[in-house]
Scaffold this motif. Structure first.
Motif, PDB file in Angstrom:
ATOM      1  N   MET A   1       0.820  -1.194   0.000  1.00 14.30           N
ATOM      2  CA  MET A   1       0.000   0.000   0.000  1.00 14.30           C
ATOM      3  C   MET A   1       0.865   1.259   0.000  1.00 14.30           C
ATOM      4  SD  MET A   1      -2.990   0.994  -0.222  1.00 14.30           S
ATOM      5  CE  MET A   1      -4.289   2.027   0.256  1.00 14.30           C
ATOM      6  N   HIS A   2       1.978   1.220   0.725  1.00 19.08           N
ATOM      7  CA  HIS A   2       2.879   2.377   0.745  1.00 19.08           C
ATOM      8  C   HIS A   2       3.474   2.639  -0.627  1.00 19.08           C
ATOM      9  CE1 HIS A   2       3.538   1.926   5.347  1.00 19.08           C
ATOM     10  NE2 HIS A   2       2.431   2.541   5.052  1.00 19.08           N
ATOM     11  N   TYR A   3       3.792   1.560  -1.324  1.00 23.27           N
ATOM     12  CA  TYR A   3       4.360   1.674  -2.659  1.00 23.27           C
ATOM     13  C   TYR A   3       3.378   2.367  -3.602  1.00 23.27           C
ATOM     14  CZ  TYR A   3       6.208   0.107  -7.153  1.00 23.27           C
ATOM     15  OH  TYR A   3       6.678   0.046  -8.443  1.00 23.27           O
ATOM     16  N   LEU A   4       2.119   1.979  -3.551  1.00 20.44           N
ATOM     17  CA  LEU A   4       1.094   2.614  -4.391  1.00 20.44           C
ATOM     18  C   LEU A   4       0.957   4.085  -4.040  1.00 20.44           C
ATOM     19  CD1 LEU A   4      -1.142   2.386  -6.496  1.00 20.44           C
ATOM     20  CD2 LEU A   4      -2.692   1.705  -4.665  1.00 20.44           C
ATOM     21  N   LEU A   5       1.006   4.429  -2.777  1.00 24.19           N
ATOM     22  CA  LEU A   5       0.922   5.821  -2.342  1.00 24.19           C
ATOM     23  C   LEU A   5       2.127   6.623  -2.851  1.00 24.19           C
ATOM     24  CD1 LEU A   5      -0.665   7.893  -0.703  1.00 24.19           C
ATOM     25  CD2 LEU A   5       0.636   7.184   1.294  1.00 24.19           C
ATOM     26  N   ILE A   6       3.306   6.047  -2.796  1.00 26.21           N
ATOM     27  CA  ILE A   6       4.505   6.723  -3.302  1.00 26.21           C
ATOM     28  C   ILE A   6       4.377   6.971  -4.804  1.00 26.21           C
ATOM     29  CG2 ILE A   6       6.974   6.405  -3.775  1.00 26.21           C
ATOM     30  CD1 ILE A   6       7.121   4.964  -1.014  1.00 26.21           C
ATOM     31  N   LYS A   7       3.911   5.963  -5.543  1.00 23.90           N
ATOM     32  CA  LYS A   7       3.724   6.127  -6.985  1.00 23.90           C
ATOM     33  C   LYS A   7       2.732   7.248  -7.274  1.00 23.90           C
ATOM     34  CE  LYS A   7       2.635   1.901  -8.367  1.00 23.90           C
ATOM     35  NZ  LYS A   7       2.450   0.690  -9.184  1.00 23.90           N
ATOM     36  N   ALA A   8       1.628   7.264  -6.568  1.00 29.42           N
ATOM     37  CA  ALA A   8       0.597   8.284  -6.792  1.00 29.42           C
ATOM     38  C   ALA A   8       1.101   9.679  -6.440  1.00 29.42           C
ATOM     39  CB  ALA A   8      -0.659   7.945  -5.985  1.00 29.42           C
ATOM     40  N   LEU A   9       1.792   9.803  -5.323  1.00 28.41           N
ATOM     41  CA  LEU A   9       2.309  11.111  -4.907  1.00 28.41           C
ATOM     42  C   LEU A   9       3.355  11.642  -5.883  1.00 28.41           C
ATOM     43  CD1 LEU A   9       2.578  10.693  -1.032  1.00 28.41           C
ATOM     44  CD2 LEU A   9       1.014  12.178  -2.300  1.00 28.41           C
ATOM     45  N   LEU A  10       4.287  10.810  -6.285  1.00 24.91           N
ATOM     46  CA  LEU A  10       5.316  11.241  -7.220  1.00 24.91           C
ATOM     47  C   LEU A  10       4.705  11.645  -8.556  1.00 24.91           C
ATOM     48  CD1 LEU A  10       8.268  11.697  -7.919  1.00 24.91           C
ATOM     49  CD2 LEU A  10       8.429   9.273  -8.503  1.00 24.91           C
ATOM     50  N   SER A  11       3.796  10.847  -9.051  1.00 22.89           N
ATOM     51  CA  SER A  11       3.145  11.160 -10.324  1.00 22.89           C
ATOM     52  C   SER A  11       2.341  12.452 -10.216  1.00 22.89           C
ATOM     53  CB  SER A  11       2.232   9.996 -10.740  1.00 22.89           C
ATOM     54  OG  SER A  11       2.982   8.805 -10.851  1.00 22.89           O
ATOM     55  N   LEU A  13       2.872  14.935  -8.112  1.00 15.46           N
ATOM     56  CA  LEU A  13       3.808  16.060  -7.967  1.00 15.46           C
ATOM     57  C   LEU A  13       4.334  16.523  -9.318  1.00 15.46           C
ATOM     58  CD1 LEU A  13       5.828  15.064  -4.778  1.00 15.46           C
ATOM     59  CD2 LEU A  13       4.323  17.039  -5.062  1.00 15.46           C
ATOM     60  N   ILE A  14       4.592  15.603 -10.207  1.00 19.39           N
ATOM     61  CA  ILE A  14       5.084  15.974 -11.541  1.00 19.39           C
ATOM     62  C   ILE A  14       4.022  16.767 -12.292  1.00 19.39           C
ATOM     63  CG2 ILE A  14       5.728  15.052 -13.798  1.00 19.39           C
ATOM     64  CD1 ILE A  14       7.203  12.820 -12.250  1.00 19.39           C
ATOM     65  N   ILE A  15       2.778  16.344 -12.221  1.00 24.53           N
ATOM     66  CA  ILE A  15       1.690  17.063 -12.888  1.00 24.53           C
ATOM     67  C   ILE A  15       1.511  18.443 -12.265  1.00 24.53           C
ATOM     68  CG2 ILE A  15      -0.803  17.082 -13.306  1.00 24.53           C
ATOM     69  CD1 ILE A  15      -0.570  13.983 -13.501  1.00 24.53           C
ATOM     70  N   ALA A  16       1.550  18.518 -10.948  1.00 22.39           N
ATOM     71  CA  ALA A  16       1.408  19.815 -10.272  1.00 22.39           C
ATOM     72  C   ALA A  16       2.548  20.750 -10.649  1.00 22.39           C
ATOM     73  CB  ALA A  16       1.351  19.609  -8.758  1.00 22.39           C
ATOM     74  N   ALA A  17       3.760  20.240 -10.691  1.00 21.51           N
ATOM     75  CA  ALA A  17       4.909  21.071 -11.061  1.00 21.51           C
ATOM     76  C   ALA A  17       4.775  21.568 -12.495  1.00 21.51           C
ATOM     77  CB  ALA A  17       6.205  20.279 -10.891  1.00 21.51           C
TER      78      ALA A  17
END
Length: 116
Positions: A1-11, A13-17
């Motif tokens: 579950m942590h891995y999925l959260l990391i993937k979602a957050l990183l992805s 963040l790139i869109i937000a940036a």
């Protein structure tokens, strides 16, 4: 579950940036959104999840073929906006065109030996 959260957050963040950069400098924003960041991240996540090179190669090849029918959207959308159509109708029509072209790709690709 942590891995999925990391993937979602990183992805995310790139869109937000990308959207923040585009707000200040549209040209640089265009460069960022034109980069195959989603594809690269997907390749990385899929390799980490499966280690299956053939699956990643097939994904990469499919991404190429689906890139082609998405290109007209980037010409139609600004043309509609510049000709006075509102944002949402222009976006909607551009998306409809892209969906139709994707459907055409699904129908025509196998006839030319392209596996999607």
């Amino acid at each position: 579950m942590h891995y999925l959260l990391i993937k979602a957050l990183l992805s995310g963040l790139i869109i937000a940036a990308a959207s923040e950069v585009a707000r200040r400098w549209p040209g640089w924003g265009g460069l960022i959104v034109s980069l195959p960041l989603v594809s690269l991240l997907t390749f990385i996540w899929l390799w980490r999840d499966t280690g299956d090179n053939e699956r990643i190669a097939a994904l990469s090849q499919s991404a190429f073929w689906f890139f082609l029918p998405s290109m007209p959207m980037f010409l139609l959308f600004p043309a509609l906006l510049r000709n006075g159509l509102g944002f949402w109708p222009a976006l909607g029509l551009s998306c409809v065109l892209t969906i139709l072209l994707y459907a055409a790709m699904f129908a025509l690709a196998p006839r030319f030996g392209v596996k999607l």
